[in-house]
Design a protein around this motif. Structure first.
Motif, mmCIF file in Angstrom:
data_model
loop_
_atom_site.group_PDB
_atom_site.id
_atom_site.type_symbol
_atom_site.label_atom_id
_atom_site.label_comp_id
_atom_site.label_asym_id
_atom_site.label_seq_id
_atom_site.Cartn_x
_atom_site.Cartn_y
_atom_site.Cartn_z
ATOM 1 N N ILE A 1 -7.681 -3.781 -1.783
ATOM 2 C CA ILE A 1 -6.601 -3.832 -0.846
ATOM 3 C C ILE A 1 -6.918 -3.406 0.885
ATOM 4 O O ILE A 1 -7.679 -1.908 0.311
ATOM 5 C CB ILE A 1 -5.597 -2.644 -1.147
ATOM 6 C CG1 ILE A 1 -5.354 -3.612 -2.322
ATOM 7 C CG2 ILE A 1 -4.610 -2.974 -0.544
ATOM 8 C CD1 ILE A 1 -4.863 -2.612 -3.884
ATOM 9 N N PRO A 2 -6.977 -3.818 1.869
ATOM 10 C CA PRO A 2 -7.365 -3.640 2.995
ATOM 11 C C PRO A 2 -6.158 -2.277 3.217
ATOM 12 O O PRO A 2 -4.928 -2.285 2.589
ATOM 13 C CB PRO A 2 -6.551 -4.640 3.584
ATOM 14 C CG PRO A 2 -6.292 -5.500 3.110
ATOM 15 C CD PRO A 2 -6.442 -5.792 1.430
ATOM 16 N N GLY A 3 -6.907 -1.244 4.159
ATOM 17 C CA GLY A 3 -6.232 0.262 4.483
ATOM 18 C C GLY A 3 -7.037 1.042 3.860
ATOM 19 O O GLY A 3 -7.630 0.570 3.437
ATOM 20 N N ASN A 4 -6.695 2.484 4.261
ATOM 21 C CA ASN A 4 -7.217 3.670 3.698
ATOM 22 C C ASN A 4 -6.556 4.315 2.470
ATOM 23 O O ASN A 4 -7.350 4.596 1.592
ATOM 24 C CB ASN A 4 -6.557 4.602 5.228
ATOM 25 C CG ASN A 4 -6.942 4.328 6.273
ATOM 26 O OD1 ASN A 4 -8.115 3.229 6.119
ATOM 27 N ND2 ASN A 4 -7.062 5.414 7.067
ATOM 28 N N SER A 5 -5.479 3.694 1.844
ATOM 29 C CA SER A 5 -4.964 4.152 0.829
ATOM 30 C C SER A 5 -3.640 4.580 0.633
ATOM 31 O O SER A 5 -2.347 3.804 1.258
ATOM 32 C CB SER A 5 -5.062 6.132 1.242
ATOM 33 O OG SER A 5 -3.644 6.271 2.417
ATOM 34 N N ASN A 6 -2.835 3.948 -0.623
ATOM 35 C CA ASN A 6 -2.511 3.319 -1.767
ATOM 36 C C ASN A 6 -1.645 4.764 -1.972
ATOM 37 O O ASN A 6 -2.457 5.738 -2.450
ATOM 38 C CB ASN A 6 -2.084 2.606 -2.115
ATOM 39 C CG ASN A 6 -2.966 1.048 -1.737
ATOM 40 O OD1 ASN A 6 -2.692 0.497 -1.298
ATOM 41 N ND2 ASN A 6 -3.902 0.525 -2.346
ATOM 42 N N VAL B 1 -0.835 3.863 -11.596
ATOM 43 C CA VAL B 1 0.274 2.592 -11.693
ATOM 44 C C VAL B 1 0.163 3.016 -10.428
ATOM 45 O O VAL B 1 0.955 3.624 -9.636
ATOM 46 C CB VAL B 1 1.380 2.609 -12.345
ATOM 47 C CG1 VAL B 1 2.610 1.335 -11.823
ATOM 48 C CG2 VAL B 1 0.557 2.348 -13.972
ATOM 49 N N MET B 2 -0.199 1.895 -9.268
ATOM 50 C CA MET B 2 0.296 1.456 -7.863
ATOM 51 C C MET B 2 1.325 1.816 -7.941
ATOM 52 O O MET B 2 2.437 0.711 -8.082
ATOM 53 C CB MET B 2 -0.402 0.861 -6.883
ATOM 54 C CG MET B 2 -0.052 0.781 -5.619
ATOM 55 S SD MET B 2 -1.627 -0.655 -4.470
ATOM 56 C CE MET B 2 -0.842 -1.939 -5.196
ATOM 57 N N LEU B 3 2.147 2.529 -7.209
ATOM 58 C CA LEU B 3 3.568 2.697 -6.324
ATOM 59 C C LEU B 3 4.064 1.720 -5.363
ATOM 60 O O LEU B 3 4.933 1.218 -5.247
ATOM 61 C CB LEU B 3 4.285 3.848 -6.277
ATOM 62 C CG LEU B 3 3.876 4.532 -7.855
ATOM 63 C CD1 LEU B 3 5.089 6.280 -7.833
ATOM 64 C CD2 LEU B 3 5.111 3.693 -9.091
ATOM 65 N N SER B 4 3.204 2.035 -4.046
ATOM 66 C CA SER B 4 3.166 1.546 -2.631
ATOM 67 C C SER B 4 1.956 1.293 -1.879
ATOM 68 O O SER B 4 0.995 2.450 -2.398
ATOM 69 C CB SER B 4 3.854 2.258 -2.153
ATOM 70 O OG SER B 4 4.225 1.943 -0.867
ATOM 71 N N ARG B 5 1.995 0.240 -1.263
ATOM 72 C CA ARG B 5 0.453 0.220 -0.400
ATOM 73 C C ARG B 5 1.709 0.098 0.606
ATOM 74 O O ARG B 5 2.764 -0.339 1.037
ATOM 75 C CB ARG B 5 -0.030 -0.645 -1.297
ATOM 76 C CG ARG B 5 0.745 -2.267 -1.074
ATOM 77 C CD ARG B 5 -0.002 -3.692 -1.255
ATOM 78 N NE ARG B 5 -0.585 -3.988 -1.107
ATOM 79 C CZ ARG B 5 -1.692 -5.529 -0.802
ATOM 80 N NH1 ARG B 5 -1.571 -6.001 -2.450
ATOM 81 N NH2 ARG B 5 -2.757 -5.860 0.043
ATOM 82 N N PRO B 6 0.381 0.120 2.007
ATOM 83 C CA PRO B 6 1.342 -0.668 3.376
ATOM 84 C C PRO B 6 1.786 -1.245 3.154
ATOM 85 O O PRO B 6 0.615 -1.912 2.855
ATOM 86 C CB PRO B 6 -0.026 0.197 4.405
ATOM 87 C CG PRO B 6 -0.514 1.196 3.573
ATOM 88 C CD PRO B 6 -0.779 0.044 1.871
ATOM 89 N N GLU B 7 2.960 -1.709 3.691
ATOM 90 C CA GLU B 7 3.211 -3.535 4.091
ATOM 91 C C GLU B 7 3.970 -3.244 4.932
ATOM 92 O O GLU B 7 4.066 -5.061 5.602
ATOM 93 C CB GLU B 7 3.887 -3.912 2.697
ATOM 94 C CG GLU B 7 4.714 -3.286 2.458
ATOM 95 C CD GLU B 7 5.464 -3.488 1.150
ATOM 96 O OE1 GLU B 7 5.789 -4.771 0.426
ATOM 97 O OE2 GLU B 7 5.764 -2.289 0.017
#
Length: 339
Positions: free
Chosen positions: A153-158, A175-181
């Motif tokens: 996933i592009p970016g530094n952290s989710n 489980v991923m709750l949020s990513r930079p979008e």
């Protein structure tokens, strides 16, 4: 209603305040990134003058030898725990440092006593840049939420969540709750980090910080119903807009990486966060020490929490990027020196 003077602690980014038995315990990132210290006082205003007790120091070499970031102090069961991130390598031209998450434990009555032992690393399925672990016991279940890089996933952290089997071991798959979008989460860097739980009524909230750590740094909000499956991403709603941002009018820039505590009379929720009071930085912002810990009051309405805006400083702050002595006490309560 108590009126709070700011800052409450100088030169401590990523501030964490835990109120326990009527006492405020404080920790945060030391600007040297080499030690973890705890101070305590019976008021927030007393924290700046309180003695800071160093309870752990970085290793001379190895995976816990560089960049000691964002310690958090928690009371779980009959023991104290500190969650923090540490690295072995520096920043590369393309790579993030090798931060992973670690846990300290103390069974002493006083967390400032030098009786901490290393419980080791929190192991996650993906072995990658990971930091900013926070935890909360909700309805008898301990959860961990943290920031981590997914190489796919592009970016530094989710942001991820998992149940815990004990305070240093995951018991469920992350489980991923949020990513930079959203645009506001992707200024300078694509970052979601610094999560913090806030419980109110039948809701569970998680604040987090996004974008680069300068002026664009801002706070976002996730919301779930208490009693829902908190490890199901579908249980969470994400605010499309930030809920706490820079206030140029008040001279407060890049507020974020917050924690929550209660007022002295336990009637109000308080947000503890860091911000700078200037924008010009020579060199890497990571090594500018003047992200000070500050406090704001959380207001509640039918839509949930209202964090307002960062309030202006009313106390003295440093005029240079020099790291202050750790005792720092004489600086508290002096008049504000404007930059």
């Amino acid at each position: 209603m108590i009126v709070y003077d700011n800052p409450i602690v100088l030169q401590r980014a990523d501030p964490w305040v835990l109120k326990y038995n009527g006492e405020y315990y404080f920790t945060g990132s030391h600007p040297s990134y080499e030690t973890i210290g705890i101070r305590h006082a019976n008021t927030l205003a007393g924290l700046q003058k309180a003695e800071e007790h160093v309870v752990w120091r970085k290793h001379e070499s190895g995976p816990m030898s560089r960049y000691i970031w964002a310690p958090e102090l928690h009371r779980i069961g009959r023991a104290w725990y500190i969650y923090f991130a540490a690295a072995e390598t520096d920043f590369g031209s393309q790579d993030l440092p090798t931060h992973r998450m670690y846990v300290l434990e103390s069974e002493a009555d006083d967390p400032t006593a030098d009786q901490w032992r290393e419980r080791g690393r929190i192991v996650t399925p993906i072995d990658s840049f990971a930091l900013d672990a926070t935890t909360e016991v909700i309805d008898g279940v301990q959860y961990l939420v943290w920031a981590q890089k997914d190489p796919e996933i592009p970016g530094n952290s989710n942001l991820y969540i998992a149940k815990m089997g004990n305070p240093w071991t995951l018991a469920s798959d992350p489980v991923m709750l949020s990513r930079p979008e959203y645009d506001w989460e992707c200024v300078d860097f694509k970052v979601n980090e610094g999560p913090a739980f806030l419980l109110h009524g039948d809701k569970v909230y998680i604040t987090y910080s996004a974008s680069g750590t300068g002026v664009p740094y801002a706070v976002g909000l996730l919301t779930a119903n208490r009693g829902s499956d908190l490890t199901d991403p579908g249980s969470w709603a994400k605010s499309p807009k930030p809920v706490f941002v820079t206030s140029q009018a008040n001279g407060q820039y890049g507020p974020g990486h917050n924690s929550f505590t209660k007022s002295e009379d336990d009637t109000e929720d308080l947000m503890i966060y860091h911000a700078r009071n200037y924008t010009h930085i020579d060199g890497d912002p990571l090594f500018d020490p003047n992200r000070h810990a500050r406090v704001g009051v959380v207001r509640w309405n039918e839509n949930g929490p209202d964090f307002g805006v960062p309030q202006p400083d009313t106390l003295w702050t440093p005029q240079t990027a020099t790291i202050l002595p750790d005792d720092g006490g004489p600086l508290a309560g002096t008049t504000l020196a404007k930059r």
